[in-house]
Scaffold this active site. Sequence first.
Site, short mmCIF file in Angstrom:
data_model
loop_
_atom_site.label_atom_id
_atom_site.label_comp_id
_atom_site.label_asym_id
_atom_site.label_seq_id
_atom_site.Cartn_x
_atom_site.Cartn_y
_atom_site.Cartn_z
N GLY A 11 35.08 40.95 33.73
CA GLY A 11 33.99 40.06 34.08
C GLY A 11 33.59 39.04 33.03
CG ASN A 13 36.87 33.74 33.49
OD1 ASN A 13 36.73 32.61 33.01
ND2 ASN A 13 37.96 34.46 33.31
CG MET A 86 42.94 41.48 39.29
SD MET A 86 43.51 39.81 38.91
CE MET A 86 44.53 40.11 37.51
CE LYS A 87 43.37 45.17 47.70
NZ LYS A 87 42.85 46.46 47.41
CB ILE A 88 46.20 38.78 48.29
CG1 ILE A 88 47.01 38.59 47.00
CG2 ILE A 88 46.51 37.68 49.30
CD1 ILE A 88 48.50 38.62 47.19
CG LEU A 89 40.28 36.60 49.11
CD1 LEU A 89 39.58 35.32 48.68
CD2 LEU A 89 39.25 37.65 49.54
CG ASN A 103 41.99 32.32 41.28
OD1 ASN A 103 41.27 33.19 40.78
ND2 ASN A 103 43.31 32.34 41.16
CG HIS A 105 46.81 31.86 37.56
ND1 HIS A 105 46.97 33.14 38.05
CD2 HIS A 105 47.98 31.54 36.97
CE1 HIS A 105 48.20 33.56 37.78
NE2 HIS A 105 48.83 32.61 37.13
#
Length: 183
Positions: A11, A13, A86-89, A103, A105
């Site tokens: 956390g 960021n 870290m999960k794909i929506l 996002n 990266h």
Amino acid sequence: INTAVFISGRGSNLKSLYNFSKKKISPIKIILVFSNNKNAAGLKYAKEKNLYSIYLRDKKIKILEIRLLKILNKKKIKLICLAGYMKILSYNFIKKFKGKIINIHPSLLPKYKGLNTHNRVLQNNEPFTGCTVHFVNNKLDSGKIILQKKIKVLRNDSIKKLSKRVLNEEHKIYPKAIIKLFS
Ligand code: GAR
């Protein structure tokens, strides 16, 4: 701009976005923090700052996202900032928030999408790396770029050293990208 921050871990960021949101120049207000990980240190931070924070879990991503969407709508969220989420929506979720999910990266996209970016950068002896703030679309780390920061890879860099320097830049460019987006 009512903003939700999605996290999965440390956390840092989130912290930088929170500090930014308290400044006069900021167009965003963090209304809620969502984590898919109960033990995320970022959740603890959110609670310390009295931010409305939620942890949701469901084996079925569809059901989880429906529950999440309900809350986001109720809270009138207009922007979602992924910050180490870290999960794909799902395609469906992204469609519902089209153009409103961004996002950060830790690479110079389109190079090094996905995980373990610093390791791969070092393995390939890249002279430069960096970080990118971009819109989220239905392809991993592929949406339109909002802002990038390039940094030099040093001769004696380790994953730890490099990720620290990149992270430091991440904390600066996420707020800058938001300002750029809304000015
Ligand atoms: C950050 O380096 C962020 O760029 C990265 O995870 C870290 C989260 O750190 N995100 C991704 O790799 C997304 N694909 P934080 O929890 O301290 O903000």
